[in-house]
Design a protein around this motif. Structure first.
Motif, PDB file in Angstrom:
ATOM      1  N   PHE A 456      -6.771  16.560 -15.614  1.00 38.09           N
ATOM      2  CA  PHE A 456      -7.359  16.555 -16.956  1.00 38.09           C
ATOM      3  C   PHE A 456      -7.977  17.919 -17.284  1.00 38.09           C
ATOM      4  CE2 PHE A 456     -11.046  15.758 -19.750  1.00 38.09           C
ATOM      5  CZ  PHE A 456     -10.396  15.201 -20.843  1.00 38.09           C
ATOM      6  N   LEU A 457      -8.665  18.516 -16.314  1.00 36.97           N
ATOM      7  CA  LEU A 457      -9.321  19.796 -16.555  1.00 36.97           C
ATOM      8  C   LEU A 457      -8.323  20.929 -16.752  1.00 36.97           C
ATOM      9  CD1 LEU A 457     -12.345  19.544 -14.094  1.00 36.97           C
ATOM     10  CD2 LEU A 457     -12.415  19.604 -16.592  1.00 36.97           C
ATOM     11  N   ARG A 458      -7.167  20.847 -16.112  1.00 38.87           N
ATOM     12  CA  ARG A 458      -6.129  21.860 -16.367  1.00 38.87           C
ATOM     13  C   ARG A 458      -5.675  21.808 -17.813  1.00 38.87           C
ATOM     14  NH1 ARG A 458      -3.355  20.155 -10.790  1.00 38.87           N
ATOM     15  NH2 ARG A 458      -4.354  21.692  -9.388  1.00 38.87           N
ATOM     16  N   LEU A 459      -5.534  20.584 -18.344  1.00 41.01           N
ATOM     17  CA  LEU A 459      -5.156  20.464 -19.751  1.00 41.01           C
ATOM     18  C   LEU A 459      -6.284  20.961 -20.649  1.00 41.01           C
ATOM     19  CD1 LEU A 459      -3.107  19.438 -21.873  1.00 41.01           C
ATOM     20  CD2 LEU A 459      -4.304  17.231 -21.791  1.00 41.01           C
ATOM     21  N   VAL A 460      -7.520  20.605 -20.319  1.00 38.65           N
ATOM     22  CA  VAL A 460      -8.669  21.030 -21.123  1.00 38.65           C
ATOM     23  C   VAL A 460      -8.747  22.552 -21.188  1.00 38.65           C
ATOM     24  CG1 VAL A 460     -11.194  21.110 -21.163  1.00 38.65           C
ATOM     25  CG2 VAL A 460     -10.031  18.942 -20.717  1.00 38.65           C
ATOM     26  N   ASN A 461      -8.455  23.244 -20.081  1.00 37.24           N
ATOM     27  CA  ASN A 461      -8.586  24.699 -20.005  1.00 37.24           C
ATOM     28  C   ASN A 461      -7.298  25.445 -20.337  1.00 37.24           C
ATOM     29  OD1 ASN A 461     -11.413  25.531 -18.706  1.00 37.24           O
ATOM     30  ND2 ASN A 461     -10.754  23.613 -17.748  1.00 37.24           N
ATOM     31  N   LEU A 462      -6.283  24.729 -20.752  1.00 33.96           N
ATOM     32  CA  LEU A 462      -5.016  25.371 -21.071  1.00 33.96           C
ATOM     33  C   LEU A 462      -5.153  26.241 -22.314  1.00 33.96           C
ATOM     34  CD1 LEU A 462      -2.177  25.266 -19.777  1.00 33.96           C
ATOM     35  CD2 LEU A 462      -1.540  23.629 -21.547  1.00 33.96           C
ATOM     36  N   GLY A 463      -4.749  27.493 -22.204  1.00 36.01           N
ATOM     37  CA  GLY A 463      -4.855  28.428 -23.329  1.00 36.01           C
ATOM     38  C   GLY A 463      -4.319  29.789 -22.928  1.00 36.01           C
ATOM     39  N   GLY A 464      -4.554  30.804 -23.763  1.00 34.43           N
ATOM     40  CA  GLY A 464      -4.090  32.150 -23.460  1.00 34.43           C
ATOM     41  C   GLY A 464      -2.597  32.202 -23.260  1.00 34.43           C
ATOM     42  N   LYS A 465      -2.155  32.867 -22.197  1.00 40.47           N
ATOM     43  CA  LYS A 465      -0.723  33.010 -21.930  1.00 40.47           C
ATOM     44  C   LYS A 465      -0.055  31.691 -21.554  1.00 40.47           C
ATOM     45  CE  LYS A 465      -1.147  37.807 -20.374  1.00 40.47           C
ATOM     46  NZ  LYS A 465      -0.944  38.767 -19.246  1.00 40.47           N
ATOM     47  N   ASP A 466      -0.889  30.705 -21.150  1.00 45.16           N
ATOM     48  CA  ASP A 466      -0.316  29.411 -20.761  1.00 45.16           C
ATOM     49  C   ASP A 466      -0.116  28.482 -21.948  1.00 45.16           C
ATOM     50  OD1 ASP A 466      -0.481  30.143 -18.017  1.00 45.16           O
ATOM     51  OD2 ASP A 466      -2.607  29.593 -18.021  1.00 45.16           O
ATOM     52  N   VAL A 486      -1.285  25.523 -12.808  1.00 43.71           N
ATOM     53  CA  VAL A 486      -0.544  26.158 -13.906  1.00 43.71           C
ATOM     54  C   VAL A 486      -0.541  27.673 -13.745  1.00 43.71           C
ATOM     55  CG1 VAL A 486      -0.427  26.488 -16.401  1.00 43.71           C
ATOM     56  CG2 VAL A 486      -1.076  24.257 -15.449  1.00 43.71           C
ATOM     57  N   SER A 487      -1.713  28.232 -13.647  1.00 41.68           N
ATOM     58  CA  SER A 487      -1.867  29.675 -13.426  1.00 41.68           C
ATOM     59  C   SER A 487      -3.202  29.886 -12.739  1.00 41.68           C
ATOM     60  CB  SER A 487      -1.827  30.437 -14.753  1.00 41.68           C
ATOM     61  OG  SER A 487      -2.971  30.142 -15.538  1.00 41.68           O
ATOM     62  N   GLU A 488      -3.387  31.045 -12.162  1.00 43.44           N
ATOM     63  CA  GLU A 488      -4.637  31.304 -11.466  1.00 43.44           C
ATOM     64  C   GLU A 488      -5.815  31.257 -12.431  1.00 43.44           C
ATOM     65  OE1 GLU A 488      -6.694  34.649  -8.532  1.00 43.44           O
ATOM     66  OE2 GLU A 488      -4.501  34.561  -8.757  1.00 43.44           O
ATOM     67  N   GLU A 489      -5.623  31.766 -13.631  1.00 44.89           N
ATOM     68  CA  GLU A 489      -6.698  31.744 -14.630  1.00 44.89           C
ATOM     69  C   GLU A 489      -7.042  30.312 -15.027  1.00 44.89           C
ATOM     70  OE1 GLU A 489      -7.672  33.436 -19.135  1.00 44.89           O
ATOM     71  OE2 GLU A 489      -5.710  33.780 -18.212  1.00 44.89           O
ATOM     72  N   ASN A 490      -6.024  29.498 -15.246  1.00 46.05           N
ATOM     73  CA  ASN A 490      -6.248  28.105 -15.621  1.00 46.05           C
ATOM     74  C   ASN A 490      -6.914  27.331 -14.493  1.00 46.05           C
ATOM     75  OD1 ASN A 490      -4.888  25.106 -15.528  1.00 46.05           O
ATOM     76  ND2 ASN A 490      -5.380  25.728 -17.619  1.00 46.05           N
ATOM     77  N   GLU A 491      -6.456  27.573 -13.268  1.00 47.34           N
ATOM     78  CA  GLU A 491      -7.018  26.859 -12.121  1.00 47.34           C
ATOM     79  C   GLU A 491      -8.481  27.247 -11.920  1.00 47.34           C
ATOM     80  OE1 GLU A 491      -5.962  24.064  -8.935  1.00 47.34           O
ATOM     81  OE2 GLU A 491      -5.240  24.604 -10.939  1.00 47.34           O
ATOM     82  N   ARG A 492      -8.797  28.521 -12.143  1.00 42.21           N
ATOM     83  CA  ARG A 492     -10.178  28.969 -12.025  1.00 42.21           C
ATOM     84  C   ARG A 492     -11.054  28.260 -13.055  1.00 42.21           C
ATOM     85  NH1 ARG A 492      -9.233  33.770 -11.876  1.00 42.21           N
ATOM     86  NH2 ARG A 492      -9.518  34.141  -9.633  1.00 42.21           N
ATOM     87  N   GLY A 493     -10.535  28.066 -14.265  1.00 47.37           N
ATOM     88  CA  GLY A 493     -11.292  27.348 -15.286  1.00 47.37           C
ATOM     89  C   GLY A 493     -11.557  25.907 -14.891  1.00 47.37           C
ATOM     90  N   ALA A 494     -10.570  25.257 -14.264  1.00 44.70           N
ATOM     91  CA  ALA A 494     -10.729  23.860 -13.866  1.00 44.70           C
ATOM     92  C   ALA A 494     -11.766  23.705 -12.760  1.00 44.70           C
ATOM     93  CB  ALA A 494      -9.380  23.295 -13.415  1.00 44.70           C
ATOM     94  N   VAL A 495     -11.664  24.508 -11.693  1.00 45.81           N
ATOM     95  CA  VAL A 495     -12.602  24.366 -10.583  1.00 45.81           C
ATOM     96  C   VAL A 495     -13.999  24.836 -10.983  1.00 45.81           C
ATOM     97  CG1 VAL A 495     -10.798  24.511  -8.841  1.00 45.81           C
ATOM     98  CG2 VAL A 495     -11.957  26.596  -9.563  1.00 45.81           C
ATOM     99  N   THR A 496     -14.071  25.833 -11.866  1.00 46.11           N
ATOM    100  CA  THR A 496     -15.375  26.286 -12.344  1.00 46.11           C
ATOM    101  C   THR A 496     -16.083  25.187 -13.126  1.00 46.11           C
ATOM    102  OG1 THR A 496     -14.650  28.600 -12.448  1.00 46.11           O
ATOM    103  CG2 THR A 496     -16.573  27.998 -13.760  1.00 46.11           C
ATOM    104  N   ALA A 497     -15.323  24.411 -13.897  1.00 44.96           N
ATOM    105  CA  ALA A 497     -15.917  23.306 -14.656  1.00 44.96           C
ATOM    106  C   ALA A 497     -16.537  22.275 -13.715  1.00 44.96           C
ATOM    107  CB  ALA A 497     -14.851  22.651 -15.532  1.00 44.96           C
TER     108      ALA A 497
END
Length: 599
Positions: A456-466, A486-497
């Motif tokens: 769910f958090l990967r979808l929530v943080n999906l944006g930018g180049k993804d 999905v991408s390192e940037e997206n994954e960082r957003g998910a775990v940071t949340a």
């Protein structure tokens, strides 16, 4: 829901609850059963002194100030007499008696939750193995002519021409059941029955239901026993002690009751929606309870949360079966199944033994797999399995906390993400933009977060180049894409949340602990404070363990395989080009310009 087990007291007397707490063993089962069957007639209590007690005596003093066991025995006798006289009208199987359950060792018990008397069920037959039918109760869903109360009765029978079509309050089925319960209290009003005289029932069945109503915990008892009726200071401590917020529940209850007052209760007759009712609780004692008012609605919601079961796809109240107390281990949840009755076969609720039983043994059930905050907000207690430092040494198997996340309102891709959640999720069932997930602690837990939460958090943080994945061409696949990085940037957003949610919850608990220490005047903690502390300790363990695991995950993001690498691998383009590859084209056999055509 203090569920069945709540100490069923009398009138306005406040007695701390024990019946909803963990099951206590009985060392003299046969003598206990015999005392119930041959219970002597009790002298009529002094009514005025009992009623006065609620305003002049604290709950801790009440237990030692009155004959608690005698008063509970009166209630048990009423329930058993009703069963003896009318059970054949509705129940085919009920191999149990309602009993006052006590433990003589409570004076030395280190668990305050087990030191009080409570009502329960004891077996009247022996069972040499578990999973044996002890009691059953048919539903009679279509007309509500039986004992079982269900949310569908509110909209289809009792309030069919009263509530607007499609009524859906903030409290959902719990609120509808609370309305049904208030109506049954009104029908049980002494001298003059009030409320709506629906559903229609045979006289014996109505007597059974009215007797059950009389044994429910009083409003004043519930103010001590259930968090929804605690005072504001106690509720504020609980709010800061748990990731499951009591204020959300209170807001939902208040919003529903405000609407009902404005649209229904104040605009109709006092007979249909009485503000208060008076219930006969035995031997000349009466109990005045709030009814169709905000206080009455909150009282009824607390009772429903503590005593209801989700069986066969519906939330239901199961009178008489609900006297059974909770046991962490040797017990089963109540289930649905076929029930034999005088009129043939019907669907109903089944209460089965969780272990071999002798005559006089207490019959216990499980209230289900829940975390500490759920048990407290539903039933008013925290069982050993939800305690980090349980007194029986076998706890900690249900240590959980909750984390909530949502699709941000300011997200430029919000509409696309909501569309994905609506149509492409589990079993085609729509997901809300706000989702809540459990995190686990306790023995055996690794702190690994729920994969569905990260998805769910990967979808929530999906944006930018993804964001290209949100294009309609990927619409049928994107939710499945989110199950992998999905991408390192997206994954960082998910775990940071997840990290921030854990840290924020722990910080709030730390502030509450600091405030309690600063205000500590040396007095012994109240029972409400101790319950809140149990929840804090358990949830802190789950949050700490999750935080450690997710932080470790955040340090290894470069080791994960992301969407781009997976896609190239699927296309066979994941290796570097070398001169030796010149003779190999797309598909693995030829390259552009490599054909030997004879023009």
């Amino acid at each position: 829901m203090l569920k069945h087990c709540i100490v069923l007291l009398v009138s306005s007397v406040v007695i701390p609850q024990t019946s909803c707490f963990s099951c206590i063993s009985n060392n003299k089962p046969h003598s206990l059963l015999q005392s119930i069957i041959n219970a002597p007639h009790h002298h009529k209590p002094n009514r005025s002194s009992l009623l006065q007690l609620s305003s002049t005596t604290s709950s801790s003093d009440t237990t030692s100030s009155i004959a608690t066991k005698e008063r509970l025995q009166i209630l048990a006798n009423r329930a058993n007499s009703a069963l003896d006289e009318h059970a054949s009208d509705i129940l085919k199987t009920f191999n149990a008696r309602v009993a006052v359950i006590s433990d003589d060792s409570t004076s030395t018990s280190s668990d305050f939750q087990q030191k009080y008397l409570r009502l329960g069920l004891i077996s009247t037959e022996s069972y040499n193995k578990k999973d044996q039918l002890v009691a059953s109760l048919p539903y009679y869903d279509t007309d509500g002519s039986g004992l079982v109360l269900s949310s569908s009765l509110a909209t289809n029978v009792v309030y069919k021409n009263v509530l607007p079509d499609g009524y859906d309050g903030w409290t959902g089925d719990v609120g509808l059941l609370a309305m049904i319960l208030l109506n049954e209290m009104a029908r049980a009003n002494i001298n003059e029955s009030k409320g709506i005289n629906l559903p229609k029932r045979k006289e014996g069945i109505q007597t059974l239901l009215s007797t059950w109503i009389s044994t429910l915990p009083t409003y004043n008892e519930m103010k001590t026993l259930h968090p929804l009726l605690w005072n504001e200071d106690e509720q504020e401590i609980l709010q800061s002690s748990s990731t499951k917020k009591i204020y959300r529940l209170l807001d939902d209850i208040d919003d529903d009751s405000a609407w009902l007052v404005e649209k229904l209760w104040d605009s109709d007759s006092e007979d249909a929606f009485p503000k208060s009712v008076t219930i006969d609780v035995g031997e000349g004692i009466v109990d005045e309870r709030p009814c169709f008012t905000p206080d009455g609605f909150r009282y009824a919601v607390a009772l429903v949360r503590s005593r209801s079961y989700f069986v066969d796809g519906q939330l239901r109240l199961l009178p008489y079966l609900d006297y059974a107390n909770h046991d962490d281990y040797d017990s089963y949840e109540i289930v649905g199944g076929g029930v034999g009755t005088l009129w043939g076969s019907a669907k109903g609720a089944l209460l089965k033994s969780g272990k071999p039983l002798k005559i006089g043994d207490e019959v216990c059930i499980s209230y289900g797999p829940k975390g500490p905050a759920d048990y407290l907000l539903d039933h008013g207690f925290v069982p050993n399995m939800c305690q980090l430092n349980s007194k029986d040494g076998g706890g900690g198997t249900a240590i959980t906390a909750e984390l909530s996340f949502e699709v941000n309102n300011s997200d430029r891709f919000r509409d696309d993400k909501l569309d994905i959640l609506e149509y492409e999720t589990y079993d085609l069932a729509p997901m809300e933009p706000t989702q809540t997930f459990d995190v686990m602690g306790g023995p055996g837990s690794t702190g690994e977060p729920d994969p569905a939460m990260i998805q769910f958090l990967r979808l929530v943080n999906l944006g930018g180049k993804d964001a290209f994945l949100l294009e309609s061409i990927f619409r049928k696949e994107i939710w499945q894409f989110m199950s992998d990085p999905v991408s390192e940037e997206n994954e960082r957003g998910a775990v940071t949340a997840v990290i921030e949610a854990c840290q924020n919850a722990l910080s709030e608990m730390d502030e509450e602990e600091s405030a309690l220490k600063a205000n500590d005047d040396g007095e012994e903690q109240s029972e409400q404070d101790q319950l809140c502390r149990m929840v804090r300790e358990s949830e802190r363990e789950a949050l700490d363990r999750t935080l450690v695991t997710v932080k470790q995950d955040a340090e290894a993001l470069d080791l994960k395989e992301y969407y781009q690498e997976r896609r190239l691998k699927d296309l066979g383009l994941d290796s570097e080009w070398t001169p030796e590859d010149d003779g190999i084209a797309f598909g693995g056999t030829r390259v552009p310009g490599g054909a030997d055509y004879d023009w």
